[in-house]
Write a protein that holds these residues in place. Structure first.
Motif, short mmCIF file in Angstrom:
data_model
loop_
_atom_site.label_atom_id
_atom_site.label_comp_id
_atom_site.label_asym_id
_atom_site.label_seq_id
_atom_site.Cartn_x
_atom_site.Cartn_y
_atom_site.Cartn_z
N GLN A 74 7.73 3.37 1.54
CA GLN A 74 6.71 4.13 0.91
C GLN A 74 7.04 4.16 -0.60
O GLN A 74 6.09 3.99 -1.49
CB GLN A 74 6.63 5.68 1.21
N ALA A 75 8.28 4.64 -0.96
CA ALA A 75 8.66 4.81 -2.25
C ALA A 75 8.60 3.53 -3.23
O ALA A 75 8.22 3.57 -4.34
CB ALA A 75 10.17 5.30 -2.48
N LYS A 76 9.03 2.41 -2.48
CA LYS A 76 9.12 1.22 -3.10
C LYS A 76 7.42 0.88 -3.59
O LYS A 76 7.23 0.35 -4.66
CB LYS A 76 9.51 0.06 -2.28
N ALA A 77 6.55 0.96 -2.56
CA ALA A 77 5.15 0.79 -2.78
C ALA A 77 4.78 1.82 -4.05
O ALA A 77 4.14 1.07 -5.01
CB ALA A 77 4.37 1.00 -1.75
N SER A 78 5.21 2.92 -3.96
CA SER A 78 4.66 4.02 -5.12
C SER A 78 5.09 3.24 -6.46
O SER A 78 4.46 3.14 -7.24
CB SER A 78 5.03 5.23 -4.83
N ALA A 79 6.39 3.08 -6.31
CA ALA A 79 7.26 2.50 -7.73
C ALA A 79 6.60 1.30 -8.13
O ALA A 79 6.14 1.11 -9.71
CB ALA A 79 8.67 2.22 -7.48
N ALA A 80 6.15 0.17 -7.23
CA ALA A 80 5.55 -0.84 -7.45
C ALA A 80 4.07 -0.67 -8.30
O ALA A 80 3.62 -1.21 -9.35
CB ALA A 80 5.38 -1.98 -6.58
N ALA A 81 3.48 0.29 -7.66
CA ALA A 81 2.14 0.69 -8.11
C ALA A 81 2.15 1.12 -9.41
O ALA A 81 1.16 0.81 -10.44
CB ALA A 81 1.29 1.61 -7.11
#
Lengths: 335, 313
Positions: A74-81
């Motif tokens: 989840q954190a990775k997705a958020s960071a990527a976004a």
């Protein structure tokens, strides 16, 4: 006998002020220094950002420690976004520090544009040629506004390009189409126009350079400092809120990259972004329960944050108030 | 035509200009005289709307200055030799001023040539001498080729050639039918330039007359007398109630009588005379006389200015 309308055309007054502004060496020097500083500070900050591959802003470099696998995902997705917003913010992070300096230069030039005429006696020629005075004053303020906007636009274009060149050369994936970048830079340019025009109005009201320059600087830099110090000392949220409506704070509001808003729009609501400000006025949710340490809106301090749209309106209001005063005293004064 | 009606300006309790009324006609050079602080500059500033009268009114060709359609081409003014920014060149100063009324480069170059500033027109005006600044101010006044000229102390700081230039300029502008109004605190200057003189003292008009009439009215009754028995003659004249002043070259200046009377008196007493000259008091003296009277009349006490004027006589 009827009173005929003056044939002194506004265009002629504008041309006159334009010639006056650019026929002084100090104008060229100060504006040139401003543009060089824009480029220099933007370049240095961009250089200090280093390589994209090793940047902490690169989501590939993020470390998530001992989180659970799904939390990490989840954190990775958020960071990527939000990476796009991070890069954009990095791209124009010179904007607020340079503006702090540049607004002083354009304010002082605005002050000099009118107080200088009083000081040298040139105001007599000006008012003799335009005895209604109001049109002469308005043309002066407008010319200074336009000149400040033009210099701001050139400086910001140079700084943006410099920063882009340096970051792009270091592999940063800059998205030149980020609308928040352009909105922010547009706000910065408009704020410089404000600073010049407001300076010229202070010059018109105070008219003695030795008094008008400190007044302008005081308005821009000292008053907000005092307001924030006092608000802190007295723990007075209202004073803090008043401080939010001083030109300097408003300038920051219109010229700061709206990271939270941009990241949100990109679909990467990030926990670290905290309160996402809207374009108008929002309460700051800074209350927390001292027992649990958890956020608690019922304990909010009562502070507000001013969004860019509200800030733009407030800046315009400052100009209107300044204009009304300047116009009143200019009309009545013996020169 | 400039018409002032009961024009008054007060600064707090001080009255700088007190119910001044006059008419300045076209085709003449009108001089505006008065000691420093008499209110000349204040009056001129009120004419062109830079200072607001406390009461009264003043019009140019029938209209208040602020209502003129095209101020620069109707009225040319020089109110302050330093009314320009020191960092700007003379040409840029004139271009900026002209731009307000669509006066182009050609006219700017014309007035620069007229004022003899060609060689310095591109230089920063801050480096100008007072005289050059004065020339620039006059060039600015002429920029719009105006029908009315208001010049405050135009010869101040000018070299003799410049003084003659201003004098000729004023005369030729008036000869073209323009209204020319110029101030000075030097009567001698006015005597050679003006057709008509308005004298201001302590903010009030104390004389308003053609220069010839002014001279005649003021021309004195002093007689210069030289005699080998000067001391004796002086004593006799004094006994007769006349005012006799001894001059540095030994001559006597007798006031209050005519040359004929002194000649007859000397003949009766068999006193030889080597010189007997009626002396017209100069305009300057007449003017000092006028302003001194005014000052005394107003204050009831001799102030510093009056004292120094008295000491000069």
């Amino acid at each position: 006998m009827s009173t005929p309308a003056s044939r002194v055309a506004f265009g002629g007054l504008m041309r006159s002020k334009w010639i006056k502004l650019w026929s002084l060496r100090s104008t060229w020097w100060l504006y040139a220094i401003t543009i060089v500083l824009f480029a220099g500070i933007a370049g240095l900050l961009a250089l200090s950002s280093g390589d994209w591959t090793s940047s902490y802003l690169n989501p590939d470099n993020a470390s998530f420690g001992s989180m659970a696998a799904e939390q990490i995902a989840q954190a990775k997705a958020s960071a990527a976004a939000s990476a796009g917003a991070q890069v954009s913010q990095e791209w124009i992070r010179w904007d607020v520090p340079v503006l702090t300096f540049a607004q002083l230069v354009v304010s002082v030039l605005g002050v000099l544009g009118i107080a200088g005429e009083y000081q040298t006696g040139a105001i007599k020629s000006t008012f003799a040629a335009a005895p209604k005075r109001t049109a002469a004053l308005f043309s002066k303020v407008l010319v200074i506004f336009l000149a400040s906007v033009i210099i701001g636009a050139i400086g910001i274009a140079v700084a943006t390009a410099t920063s882009w060149g340096v970051l792009a050369a270091h592999g940063w994936p800059i998205d030149a189409g980020d609308p928040y970048v352009w909105r922010t830079l547009g706000g910065a340019i408009a704020y410089l126009g404000f600073a010049g025009a407001f300076g010229s109005l202070i010059g018109a009201i105070v008219r003695v350079q030795a008094g008008a320059i400190p007044t302008a600087i005081g308005f821009v830099l000292i008053l907000p400092t005092i307001a924030s110090l006092l608000a802190g000392m007295l723990d007075a949220a209202w004073l803090y809120n008043v401080g939010q409506f001083l030109p300097y704070s408003l300038g920051n509001d219109v010229s700061t990259y709206p990271f939270g808003e941009a990241a949100n729009a990109a679909g990467g609501a990030s926990a670290s972004a905290g309160d996402v400000e809207g374009p108008w006025i929002d309460p700051v949710h800074d209350g927390f329960d001292p027992a649990t340490g958890q956020p608690d809106p019922s304990r909010d301090s009562g502070k507000i944050s001013v969004g860019p749209a509200a800030a733009a309106v407030a800046l315009a209001a400052w100009l209107v108030v300044g204009w009304v005063f300047a116009q009143l005293v200019t009309k009545r004064r013996d020169v | 035509m400039i018409e002032a009606a009961a024009l008054t300006k007060r600064y707090g309790s001080k009255t700088a200009v007190d119910e001044v009324s006059f008419t300045i006609r076209p085709g003449l050079v009108t001089g505006f005289l008065g000691p420093n602080g008499a209110g000349k500059s204040t009056t001129m500033r009120m004419i062109v709307g830079l200072h607001r009268p406390t009461s009264g009114s003043v019009t140019i060709d029938g209209r208040p200055y602020a209502d003129l359609e095209s101020p620069l081409t109707e009225v040319g003014i020089l109110l302050d030799a330093r009314a320009y920014h020191p960092g700007r060149s003379a040409r840029d100063h004139l271009r900026a001023l002209g731009a307000t009324h669509r006066v182009g480069r050609k006219r700017v170059d014309e007035v620069i040539a007229l004022a003899g500033l060609e060689s310095v027109a591109g230089k920063r005006a801050g480096g100008f001498s007072l005289g050059m600044g004065q020339r620039l101010g006059i060039a600015a006044a002429l920029l719009g080729d105006p029908h009315t000229l208001i010049l405050d102390e135009p010869v101040n700081g000018l070299d003799p050639e410049g003084v003659i230039w201003v004098r000729r300029l004023a005369r030729s502008l008036a000869a073209e039918g323009r209204t020319v109004f110029l101030s000075s605190h030097l009567m001698s200057e006015m005597a050679q330039t003006a057709d008509h003189v308005i004298v201001l003292g302590r903010g009030r008009v104390i004389a308003d007359a053609p220069i010839a009439e002014f001279t005649a009215r003021a021309s004195g009754t002093a007689v210069r007398v030289r005699s080998p028995r000067g001391t004796e003659l002086a004593d006799s004249l004094r006994r007769g109630g006349l005012d006799v002043a001894e001059q540095t070259d030994g001559a006597l200046l007798v006031t209050g009588t005519t040359a004929e009377a002194i000649g007859d008196f000397a003949a009766r007493h068999a006193v030889p005379l080597h010189e007997l000259t009626p002396v017209k008091s100069s305009l300057e003296e007449a003017y000092l006389e006028l302003t001194r009277d005014e000052v005394e009349y107003h204050s009831g006490a001799v102030d510093a200015a009056a004292t120094s004027e008295g000491a000069n006589e």
